[in-house]
Design a protein around this motif. Structure first.
Motif, short mmCIF file in Angstrom:
data_model
loop_
_atom_site.label_atom_id
_atom_site.label_comp_id
_atom_site.label_asym_id
_atom_site.label_seq_id
_atom_site.Cartn_x
_atom_site.Cartn_y
_atom_site.Cartn_z
N THR A 1 25.53 75.64 22.04
CA THR A 1 24.58 75.00 23.20
C THR A 1 25.21 73.83 23.89
O THR A 1 26.21 73.46 23.74
N SER A 2 24.58 73.72 25.17
CA SER A 2 25.31 72.82 26.09
C SER A 2 24.00 72.16 27.02
O SER A 2 23.11 72.88 27.30
N ILE B 1 20.35 74.08 27.46
CA ILE B 1 19.12 73.41 27.02
C ILE B 1 19.03 72.00 27.83
O ILE B 1 20.00 71.23 28.00
N SER B 2 17.63 72.04 28.13
CA SER B 2 17.33 70.65 28.91
C SER B 2 17.47 69.68 28.11
O SER B 2 17.37 69.50 26.82
N GLU B 3 17.47 68.14 28.77
CA GLU B 3 17.84 67.22 27.83
C GLU B 3 16.67 66.93 26.66
O GLU B 3 16.92 66.48 25.78
N LYS C 1 30.43 72.20 49.52
CA LYS C 1 31.38 71.49 50.33
C LYS C 1 32.61 71.24 49.30
O LYS C 1 33.86 70.89 49.63
N LEU C 2 32.17 70.83 48.11
CA LEU C 2 33.26 70.69 46.92
C LEU C 2 33.35 71.75 46.09
O LEU C 2 32.23 72.52 45.74
N ASN C 3 34.44 71.91 45.27
CA ASN C 3 34.49 72.68 44.14
C ASN C 3 34.39 72.23 42.60
O ASN C 3 34.60 73.02 41.81
N ASN C 4 34.05 70.68 42.64
CA ASN C 4 33.77 70.44 41.25
C ASN C 4 32.44 70.53 40.81
O ASN C 4 31.78 69.43 40.46
N ASN C 5 31.75 71.57 41.08
CA ASN C 5 30.26 71.66 40.81
C ASN C 5 30.11 71.69 39.23
O ASN C 5 30.83 72.38 38.47
N VAL C 6 28.66 71.41 39.01
CA VAL C 6 28.31 71.74 37.62
C VAL C 6 26.97 71.98 37.95
O VAL C 6 26.12 72.07 39.06
N ALA C 7 26.23 72.51 36.87
CA ALA C 7 25.03 73.24 36.84
C ALA C 7 24.24 72.61 35.52
O ALA C 7 24.80 72.67 34.47
N VAL C 8 22.97 72.05 35.88
CA VAL C 8 22.30 71.42 34.96
C VAL C 8 20.72 72.01 34.88
O VAL C 8 20.25 72.29 36.02
N LEU C 9 20.33 72.10 33.48
CA LEU C 9 18.78 72.33 33.51
C LEU C 9 17.94 71.20 33.00
O LEU C 9 18.32 70.60 32.03
N ASP D 1 14.16 73.29 35.99
CA ASP D 1 14.69 73.72 37.28
C ASP D 1 16.29 73.59 36.89
O ASP D 1 16.72 72.88 36.43
N LEU D 2 17.01 74.74 37.29
CA LEU D 2 18.43 74.76 37.16
C LEU D 2 18.90 74.63 38.36
O LEU D 2 18.72 75.17 39.61
N VAL D 3 19.76 73.29 38.56
CA VAL D 3 20.23 72.87 39.62
C VAL D 3 21.76 72.72 39.85
O VAL D 3 22.37 72.63 38.69
N LEU D 4 22.55 73.07 40.88
CA LEU D 4 23.86 73.39 41.08
C LEU D 4 24.26 72.10 42.14
O LEU D 4 23.46 72.09 43.29
N TYR D 5 25.03 71.15 41.63
CA TYR D 5 25.60 70.08 42.66
C TYR D 5 26.84 69.47 42.41
O TYR D 5 27.39 70.00 41.15
N SER D 6 27.28 68.82 43.09
CA SER D 6 28.73 68.24 42.76
C SER D 6 28.62 67.22 41.73
O SER D 6 27.75 66.39 41.68
#
Length: 657
Positions: free
Chosen positions: A28-29, A45-47, A121-129, A134-139
């Motif tokens: 799990t992450s 898993i969400s926080e 714009k950047l490639n050091n992206n992460v995805a967080v639930l 909501d599943l979100v993709l951001y730097s």
């Protein structure tokens, strides 16, 4: 040797555990990074451990999808699906951050089957639930900028915290698409979203065809959902953002009154939208609302210029043309096919000539779901909403809707429904001649009975009140045109006939707004019943008691004399007493209630009403029964009025049965 066997056993056990972890989620992450991939069997898993993301198979299917569900709820409740059109056939898939920074689903050959398809714009992206689901993709270095989020790309479920865009310049936002079936997450044939034109409302489409709509948003509720007038959970839940974004967009959100409640809105594969709340005690989802759930909630159930009323029995017709209109296809209408709707009886004066002698008028319908495709218009201080409608020959109706403003309808009036509570008024435009008929301002409104009685009846006013001299507190008595009565009764058809007596024939009628009434018609060529007709007008219109039948109106045109009463679904008491099969349903408790109701009605007539009245024709056939089998005394044609202190009188003719 023993030491060697223990080492071998330990290695074997670890190997088995590793294999199990590929089948059962052992990893799990809380986020996905370039170096942390979610494989089939792993989960995100969400926080607060409310939501979980991973691979799943729908029931009765072996195909694999990436989805989001409530973590601790069984059976698994899916709220979002990524690769709904490109499922995987095995357990070798993975969800990861690609080299271009997008979040992707890949198969066992590392081929992309689904992607967020944005341009980070950047490639050091992460995805967080997130805790909202909501599943979100951001730097990773700029978490305030979201490149992509599942809430902006929903499937079939609306969750609290979601924002649904409303922007007239962008057109309809068909945001939610249901599953194709219970076991197939691929897009189904229905859509649910926001129609931003005119007044904002929620719509369900099947292709390009509307199947249901919520009615306009009035800044507090959706006016076509009557439950929202009285359920605080709704009133405090939906919000529309303000001020607009730079591009003119505003957003609908939903916030539960209790933040700990787990709520969701979902459009099912059959085109039904439901609101559900998780019941922690019962461990199940409780349905709070289902739309459409009634016949009249189906879009334009009764056709154009018609009103649907679900409080009426389907067999007796939920549909009725609004006043001034008649069925476009009478034969189909009488057979229960209302799709052809209704048409105007008389064309509007505005459309005929700019020099028409009389201006069009309006009749108000109350407690309505307002028609579809209304336009919100601004008005200045020197004019009214009515003025705006009158100067536009294509305007068919108007209303000032609280929270919205002046609305006018220039298209055919469609999808109108009458509510038992809540709703709005709608002012229907009619030709001047139709208004005259309704208000009885012309000579056909005169009651020609002066020479037969020691009183006179004056012309009916615009409020249709009968002014009878030398009588006390004559009440308002609505009058109906003969055409409207004939239309309501199917031209006095045999199938609508309820009974016949010495006075005339009684028919069942469906009037404007879907209301059912009983129509008693005196034969135009017969002198019989004239005295009884006068008596009904004089007496029963004044009487107000729950055990007396109510007179709702009358019609006097040419030789026609018609009385209109409230409709009693269970007909008369004699139908039960003298029918072997029905008699058994009158168990003693029910008989006792009927006896008591009749006695209360008689007590009112003899002692408690302002007029002392003797019925003189009390019998089982004159005791009517409503839908709850409550008795109501009817037929006051032979009744006599006594003076307050009078207790006897002589009669000059034989009456009664």
């Amino acid at each position: 040797m023993a030491e060697s066997n223990r080492d071998l056993t330990l290695v074997t056990t670890l190997f088995i555990l590793l294999q199990l972890c590929r089948i059962v989620s052992c990893s799990t992450s809380t986020l996905i990074t370039k170096n942390l991939t979610i494989r089939d069997g792993d989960s995100l898993i969400s926080e607060g451990e409310i939501f979980e993301l991973g691979f799943f198979s729908p029931k009765n299917s072996t195909l694999r999808y990436v989805g989001i569900w409530f973590k601790n709820i069984e059976p698994r409740t899916i709220v979002w699906v990524a690769n709904r059109e490109t499922p995987l056939s095995d357990h070798n898939g993975a969800l990861k951050i690609a080299d271009d920074g997008n979040l992707v689903v890949v198969n066992g050959q590392n081929n992309t089957v689904w992607s967020t398809n944005v341009h980070p714009k950047l490639n050091n992206n992460v995805a967080v639930l997130l805790e909202t689901g909501d599943l979100v993709l951001y730097s990773d270095s700029d978490r305030d900028t979201k490149y992509w989020e599942s809430f902006n790309n929903p499937t079939d479920t609306f969750l609290p915290g979601m924002r649904v865009r409303v922007n007239p310049s962008m057109g309809e936002n068909r945001a939610f698409i249901p599953w194709k079936s219970e076991s197939d997450p691929s897009p189904g044939r229905y859509l649910m979203g926001i129609d931003p034109f005119g007044a904002i409302e929620i719509v369900i489409w099947e292709g390009e065809t509307r199947k249901w709509r919520s009615g306009p948003w009035n800044s507090a509720i959706f006016t076509g959902v009557p439950d929202m007038f009285r359920v605080t959970n709704y009133i405090h839940g939906f919000k529309l953002s303000s001020p607009p974004d730079p591009d003119g967009s505003v957003f609908f959100t939903y916030v539960p009154s209790n933040k700990d409640d787990l709520l969701r809105f979902r459009i099912r594969f059959d085109g039904i939208v439901e609101q559900l709340m998780w019941n922690r005690d019962a461990r199940n989802w409780t349905s709070l609302q289902v739309k459409p759930s009634k016949e009249c909630e189906k879009y334009n159930r009764c056709g154009n210029y018609s009103v649907c009323n679900d409080s009426k029995d389907f067999d007796s017709g939920k549909c009725s043309c609004i006043f001034g209109f008649e069925p476009a296809y009478r034969n189909q209408w009488n057979k229960g096919n209302f799709s052809g709707g209704c048409k105007r009886r008389v064309s509007l004066n505005c459309s005929q000539s700019l020099f028409a002698k009389k201006e069009d008028g309006f009749r108000v319908l109350k407690g309505m779901k307002v028609p579809d495709f209304g336009s919100v218009v601004s008005i200045n201080n020197s004019e009214t909403c009515k003025d705006v409608c009158l100067r536009d020959c294509s305007c068919n109706a108007y209303e000032v809707v609280p929270g919205i403003g002046c609305m006018i309808w220039t298209r055919d009036l469609v999808d109108m429904e009458h509510f038992e509570y809540g709703g709005n008024n709608v002012n229907i435009r009619l030709a001047a001649s139709e208004i005259d008929i309704f208000c009885n301002k012309e000579d056909n409104a005169l009651l020609d009975i002066r020479k037969n009685r020691d009183y006179s009846v004056k012309s009916l006013s615009s409020l249709n009140e009968v002014l009878v001299e030398d009588q006390v507190d004559t009440p308002d008595l609505p009058t109906f045109s003969f055409n409207s009565v004939a239309s309501a009764t199917g031209d006095f058809s045999e199938e609508n006939k309820l009974g016949q007596g010495g006075f005339g024939t009684v028919y069942k009628g469906q009037f404007s707004g879907g209301r059912e009434m009983a129509v008693k018609r005196l034969s135009g060529k017969s002198k019989q019943g004239l005295e009884e007709f006068k008596n009904e007008i004089l007496l029963i219109a004044k009487l107000q008691h729950r055990n007396l039948v109510r007179l709702l109106g009358c019609c006097i045109e040419n030789d026609e004399k018609i009385l209109i009463y409230e409709y009693m679904p269970n007909n008369s008491l004699d139908r039960f007493l003298f029918d072997e099969s029905k008699r058994m349903s009158l168990e003693w408790r029910k008989r006792w209630d009927i006896i008591g109701g009749i006695a209360r009605g008689l007590l009112y007539l003899h002692r408690d009403s302002r007029l002392k009245i003797i019925h003189r024709d009390l019998k089982a056939s004159n005791i009517l029964l409503d839908k709850e089998m409550k008795p109501k005394i009817s037929d006051f044609g032979m009744a006599r009025i006594f003076n307050y202190r009078q207790d006897q009188a002589n009669t000059i003719r034989v009456v009664g049965t």
